[in-house]
Write a protein that holds these residues in place. Structure first.
Motif, short mmCIF file in Angstrom:
data_model
loop_
_atom_site.label_atom_id
_atom_site.label_comp_id
_atom_site.label_asym_id
_atom_site.label_seq_id
_atom_site.Cartn_x
_atom_site.Cartn_y
_atom_site.Cartn_z
N LEU C 25 32.84 20.61 13.82
CA LEU C 25 31.63 20.01 14.39
C LEU C 25 30.45 20.06 13.43
O LEU C 25 29.58 19.19 13.47
CB LEU C 25 31.26 20.71 15.70
CG LEU C 25 32.20 20.40 16.85
CD1 LEU C 25 31.85 21.25 18.04
CD2 LEU C 25 32.10 18.96 17.23
N VAL C 29 28.12 16.86 12.55
CA VAL C 29 26.66 16.79 12.71
C VAL C 29 26.01 16.36 11.41
O VAL C 29 25.06 15.55 11.40
CB VAL C 29 26.12 18.15 13.20
CG1 VAL C 29 24.62 18.17 13.15
CG2 VAL C 29 26.58 18.39 14.61
N ILE C 65 19.01 20.07 13.51
CA ILE C 65 18.85 21.51 13.73
C ILE C 65 19.23 21.88 15.16
O ILE C 65 19.86 22.91 15.41
CB ILE C 65 17.40 21.91 13.41
CG1 ILE C 65 17.24 21.99 11.90
CG2 ILE C 65 17.05 23.23 14.03
CD1 ILE C 65 18.12 22.99 11.25
N ILE C 66 18.83 21.02 16.13
CA ILE C 66 19.14 21.35 17.52
C ILE C 66 20.65 21.37 17.74
O ILE C 66 21.20 22.26 18.39
CB ILE C 66 18.43 20.35 18.46
CG1 ILE C 66 16.93 20.54 18.36
CG2 ILE C 66 18.85 20.56 19.88
CD1 ILE C 66 16.15 19.50 19.08
N PHE C 67 21.37 20.39 17.12
CA PHE C 67 22.84 20.41 17.21
C PHE C 67 23.40 21.67 16.55
O PHE C 67 24.34 22.28 17.08
CB PHE C 67 23.42 19.17 16.52
CG PHE C 67 23.48 17.96 17.40
CD1 PHE C 67 24.42 17.88 18.41
CD2 PHE C 67 22.63 16.90 17.22
CE1 PHE C 67 24.49 16.77 19.21
CE2 PHE C 67 22.69 15.78 18.02
CZ PHE C 67 23.63 15.73 19.02
N ILE C 69 22.04 24.62 16.16
CA ILE C 69 21.83 25.81 16.99
C ILE C 69 22.85 25.83 18.13
O ILE C 69 23.41 26.88 18.45
CB ILE C 69 20.39 25.83 17.54
CG1 ILE C 69 19.39 25.93 16.40
CG2 ILE C 69 20.19 26.99 18.48
CD1 ILE C 69 17.97 25.74 16.83
N THR C 70 23.10 24.64 18.72
CA THR C 70 24.08 24.60 19.81
C THR C 70 25.46 25.00 19.33
O THR C 70 26.17 25.75 20.02
CB THR C 70 24.13 23.18 20.40
OG1 THR C 70 22.82 22.76 20.67
CG2 THR C 70 24.94 23.15 21.65
N ILE C 71 25.86 24.52 18.13
CA ILE C 71 27.19 24.88 17.62
C ILE C 71 27.27 26.37 17.33
O ILE C 71 28.25 27.04 17.65
CB ILE C 71 27.49 24.05 16.36
CG1 ILE C 71 27.65 22.59 16.74
CG2 ILE C 71 28.74 24.54 15.68
CD1 ILE C 71 27.67 21.69 15.57
N ARG C 72 26.20 26.92 16.76
CA ARG C 72 26.16 28.37 16.47
C ARG C 72 26.28 29.17 17.77
O ARG C 72 26.86 30.25 17.80
CB ARG C 72 24.82 28.66 15.78
CG ARG C 72 24.55 30.07 15.42
CD ARG C 72 25.22 30.41 14.10
NE ARG C 72 24.79 31.72 13.66
CZ ARG C 72 25.17 32.86 14.23
NH1 ARG C 72 25.98 32.82 15.27
NH2 ARG C 72 24.74 34.00 13.76
N ARG C 73 25.74 28.61 18.84
CA ARG C 73 25.70 29.32 20.12
C ARG C 73 27.05 29.20 20.84
O ARG C 73 27.42 30.09 21.59
CB ARG C 73 24.59 28.68 20.94
CG ARG C 73 24.40 29.21 22.32
CD ARG C 73 23.76 30.59 22.27
NE ARG C 73 23.28 30.94 23.58
CZ ARG C 73 24.08 31.17 24.62
NH1 ARG C 73 25.37 31.10 24.46
NH2 ARG C 73 23.56 31.48 25.78
N THR C 74 27.77 28.08 20.64
CA THR C 74 29.02 27.89 21.36
C THR C 74 30.21 28.11 20.43
O THR C 74 30.54 29.23 20.12
CB THR C 74 29.06 26.50 22.00
OG1 THR C 74 28.81 25.52 21.01
CG2 THR C 74 28.01 26.36 23.06
N ARG C 75 30.87 27.07 19.96
CA ARG C 75 31.96 27.25 19.01
C ARG C 75 31.99 26.11 18.02
O ARG C 75 31.47 25.05 18.29
CB ARG C 75 33.29 27.38 19.74
CG ARG C 75 33.68 26.15 20.51
CD ARG C 75 34.94 26.40 21.29
NE ARG C 75 34.71 27.40 22.33
CZ ARG C 75 35.70 28.06 22.92
NH1 ARG C 75 36.94 27.84 22.57
NH2 ARG C 75 35.43 28.93 23.89
N MET C 77 34.79 24.75 16.14
CA MET C 77 35.90 23.81 16.01
C MET C 77 36.13 23.07 17.32
O MET C 77 36.02 23.65 18.40
CB MET C 77 37.17 24.55 15.61
CG MET C 77 37.12 25.07 14.21
SD MET C 77 37.03 23.73 13.04
CE MET C 77 36.51 24.61 11.59
#
Lengths: 228, 113, 79
Positions: C25, C29, C65-67, C69-75, C77
């Protein structure tokens, strides 16, 4: 199966879109006395702003901009409500490397000045409150990235935001009292292409710049707080 | 003309992602691609060959020699609204991931179609 | 000039396809931020400097950046 249906469906839509738009020639003036040409002809004598896009966004269609700022505010509020945690998660104290930290410290004031320049000169050059606010928020983002312990005061941010929002509405009400309509341009227009011109447009764009900048900074801070 | 092709490609690719993909972040990415495509289409519709940007930066410029400013003002608004909507959608994705521990939309029973 | 425009459009479409094809992901992004960057060049070529500045500041910077942060927060791959 689902992929095939989607491709067929999109193929039909794409075919009709292209077939329609091949009949609309590119780069030719289609409407000769449309509202856009009226704005171009009346923009400078009516509002005094050299940038016609700014005079549309802030003056001719200023009420729309007030609605847009409200949508932005509602989105930020919704995010705050959805991401609210009773016990705030601790961000790890691991900092970025020394080069990033030193560079960020030098660049941060310059980025803030660039953002302020963009929204103060919104009526003369490309740019305005939204762009300047986004640039200021990216400056704060640089600080969040390089210093993990860096944080902004949420009380200050929400005060700045509500003050800027009320400034917009109060300037609009002045237009209603002293002029003919909400957001009417009641201040003297001045000379075109100088910094102090265009009446209320620079004031409104400065308020929008502060509002967008504080809102996007608060939004980034809310999201970053949830990252472990 | 080539701007139309680019705009339609973005809209169709984004719509494909929204219809087919199961990962929720991919779906939001598809929505933001559709957003970019529509913005390019609107600005391209207001363009007139050989005319300049609608800014009276020096006295020799005339209103007859400028492109249509209305689509530009519209798109300016649309981009800012777009980022706010994307941020709100991603917040909902984060909450769903917290609750269901997955990003796969077909594994979240309440959202199955 | 036309050659440059065609090259830009090809890069735009390739980046858009990579956005939905990549399993990683973060790569997806970054591809979508390339799409925004080229959209910003398009707006400049279409005589819309205001919109180009907005897209460069918001589409390329903040929304990426918002995407992230979301990936860092969830997962990271897509499984």
């Amino acid at each position: 199966m689902r992929k095939a249906i989607a491709v067929i469906f999109l193929g039909i839509i794409g075919y009709y879109l292209l077939a329609t738009f091949f009949n609309i020639p590119f780069g030719i003036a289609r409407v000769l006395d449309g509202v856009g040409f009226k704005y171009l002809a009346m923009g400078v004598p009516d509002t005094g702003a050299a940038n016609v896009v700014t005079s549309i966004v802030v003056n001719f269609r200023g009420f729309d901009t007030l609605g847009e700022v409200t949508v932005l505010f509602l989105a930020a509020t919704g995010m705050g409500a959805l991401l609210h945690h009773r016990e705030p998660m601790k961000r790890s104290r691991q900092n970025a490397s020394i080069i990033v930290k030193a560079g960020a410290r030098i660049l941060f004031p310059l980025i803030i000045i660039l953002g302020a320049y963009v929204f103060v000169h919104g009526h003369l050059t490309p740019g305005g409150g939204f762009q300047g606010g986004a640039i200021i928020a990216s400056g704060f983002l640089l600080m969040f990235m390089s210093y993990r312990s860096y944080h902004v005061n949420h009380v200050v941010i929400s005060r700045v935001e509500s003050l800027a929002g009320s400034t917009f509405v109060i300037i609009g009400l002045f237009g209603l009292v002293y002029g003919h309509s909400f957001l009417a341009n009641v201040l003297p227009l001045g000379t075109v292409n100088t910094l102090f011109s265009a009446g209320v447009i620079p004031l409104i764009y400065i308020a929008v710049g502060f509002k967008v900048g504080s809102e996007l900074t608060g939004l980034l801070d809310t999201m970053l707080k949830t990252v472990k | 003309m080539i701007y139309y092709v680019a705009a339609f490609s973005l809209i169709l690719i984004g719509a494909y992602a929204v219809l087919v993909k199961k990962n929720m972040i991919k779906i939001v990415l598809g929505l933001s691609l559709i957003d970019s495509g529509v913005n390019i289409l609107l600005v391209a519709l207001g363009y007139i060959n050989g005319k300049t940007a609608p800014i009276f930066s020096n006295p020799s410029l005339k209103a007859e020699g400028m492109v249509d400013p209305v689509p530009q003002a519209l798109v300016l608004t649309a981009i800012v609204i777009g980022v706010a909507v994307t941020a709100l959608a991603l917040t909902i994705v984060i909450r769903l991931h917290d609750h269901h521990k997955t990003l796969d939309i077909s594994k979240i029973r309440e959202l199955k179609w | 000039m036309d050659i440059l425009l065609i090259i830009l459009t090809v890069i735009l479409i390739v980046a858009a396809v990579m956005t939905i094809r990549k399993k990683d992901l973060v790569a997806a992004v970054i591809s979508s931020s390339v799409v925004s960057l080229i959209a910003s060049i398009y707006f400049y070529l279409l005589q819309a400097p205001d919109v180009a500045l907005t897209e460069a500041a918001i589409g390329v910077g903040l929304s990426t950046i918002i995407f992230m942060i979301t990936i860092r927060r969830t997962r990271r791959m897509e499984e």
